[in-house]
Design an enzyme around this catalytic site. Structure first.
Site, PDB file in Angstrom:
ATOM      1  N   ASP A 217       0.866  -1.206   0.000  1.00  0.00           N
ATOM      2  CA  ASP A 217       0.000   0.000   0.000  1.00  0.00           C
ATOM      3  C   ASP A 217       0.893   1.244   0.000  1.00  0.00           C
ATOM      4  O   ASP A 217       2.106   1.152   0.168  1.00  0.00           O
ATOM      5  CB  ASP A 217      -0.870  -0.001   1.261  1.00  0.00           C
ATOM      6  N   ASP A 219       0.565   3.652   2.278  1.00  0.00           N
ATOM      7  CA  ASP A 219       0.344   4.236   3.607  1.00  0.00           C
ATOM      8  C   ASP A 219      -0.721   5.335   3.499  1.00  0.00           C
ATOM      9  O   ASP A 219      -1.800   5.051   2.949  1.00  0.00           O
ATOM     10  CB  ASP A 219       1.671   4.738   4.199  1.00  0.00           C
TER      11      ASP A 219
END
Ligand SMILES: CSC[C@H]1O[C@H](OP(=O)(O)O)[C@H](O)[C@@H]1O
Ligand SMILES: Nc1ncnc2[nH]cnc12
Length: 299
Positions: A217, A219
């Protein structure tokens, strides 16, 4: 015949999404009681095609029941050391703090920023025996080079980035946007909750250690983009788990050769021999006894 587990030189620590090594013949599972308690789960020992053995430990336990803060890291490292482990390849799901590291890319960090909050026992020393490990370079350059040569084993168009900085935060909640921006301004490239104290304890136990970060991801630093959730992480874990296994199978022949021939540099074995500060007569015999488990004959 069941071989003695006491000659397993290579270990893999599996993180989120990597709970076993498929396609290898499992020989046995061991669960040694260390002076720091029991490991996260049983250590699974398998035979490699060469006849050598490999150990696997699920960091959060199989079924993922330990938070990053709860992982018994001292017991994990001590238990691996007790079966002969000299090298650890540690997989970890990470958030990316850089545009050029999209989900599914892999990263071999060479630096580390500690944002854990003192909740995790992070040293084998203290209680009457003071020693200091060198930790300027928290990961193992030789292992990193060896792994990096096998980037082509990654599927799904994933790239492998080297010489990056990992941030290790406490969790279990993810970062705020302000923290995520701060880590970027500090030079952080990826973030997880597992690199510490694992890497530090491996160094104290004289085990060569390299973390392989698998981006899941971005973040929460990207403006107007949804922040990381477990759902995002899980979405990318399937591809990452497959690539972790691809990479591992690609590196093992080189790794086995390097470990057997003792050609991995720098040498970690022996690095703690002169690390002790405490006068002999002031050492706590109980602590000396515990340390015999990981560094026999040193103190
Ligand atoms: C599931 S997202 C947060 C979690 O993922 C990473 O775990 P691991 O390093 O064991 O793969 C990260 O460090 C957090 O613990
Ligand atoms: N964004 C993130 N922060 C901390 N640990 C993570 N593990 C996977 N993604 C993460």
């Amino acid at each position: 015949m069941v071989c003695s587990p006491n000659i397993v030189k290579i270990a893999v620590i599996g993180g989120s999404g990597l709970y076993n090594l498929e396609g290898l013949e499992v020989i046995e599972e061991v669960n040694p009681e260390t002076p720091w308690g029991f490991a996260s789960d049983k250590i699974v020992i398998s035979r490699l095609p060469s006849g050598n053995k490999i150990a696997f430990l699920a960091r959060h336990g199989r079924g993922h029941y330990l938070t990053p803060t709860e992982v018994p890291v001292r017991a994990n490292i001590a238990a691996l050391k007790s079966i002969g482990v000299e090298v650890i390849i540690a997989f970890s799901a990470v958030g990316s703090l850089r545009e050029e590291i999209p989900p599914c890319d892999f990263v071999l960090p060479d630096q580390l920023i500690d944002r854990t909050r003192g909740l995790r026992p992070s040293t084998f020393f203290g209680e009457g025996l003071v020693a200091h490990a060198g930790f300027a370079d928290p990961f193992h350059a030789g292992l990193s080079d060896l792994i990096a040569k096998h980037e082509s084993a990654l599927e799904f168009g994933a790239k492998l980035h080297t010489k990056k900085t990992a941030v290790c935060m406490e969790g279990p909640a993810f970062s705020t946007r302000a923290e995520s921006h701060m880590y970027r301004s500090w030079g952080g490239d990826v973030i997880n909750m597992s690199a510490l104290p694992e890497s530090k304890l491996a160094r104290e136990a004289e085990i060569a250690y390299q973390m392989v970060c698998m981006s899941t991801d971005y973040d929460c630093w990207r403006e107007n983009e949804e922040a990381v959730t477990v759902e995002t992480v899980m979405m990318n874990m399937g591809n990452n788990g497959k690539n972790a296994k691809n990479l591992l199978h690609a590196i093992l022949p080189d790794l086995e050769e390097a470990v057997t021939e003792g050609t991995l540099e720098p040498k970690i074995k022996g690095s703690m021999r002169f690390s002790g500060m405490t006068a002999k007569e002031k050492r706590n015999p109980e602590t000396v006894r515990k340390l015999e488990y990981i560094l026999p004959g040193y103190y």
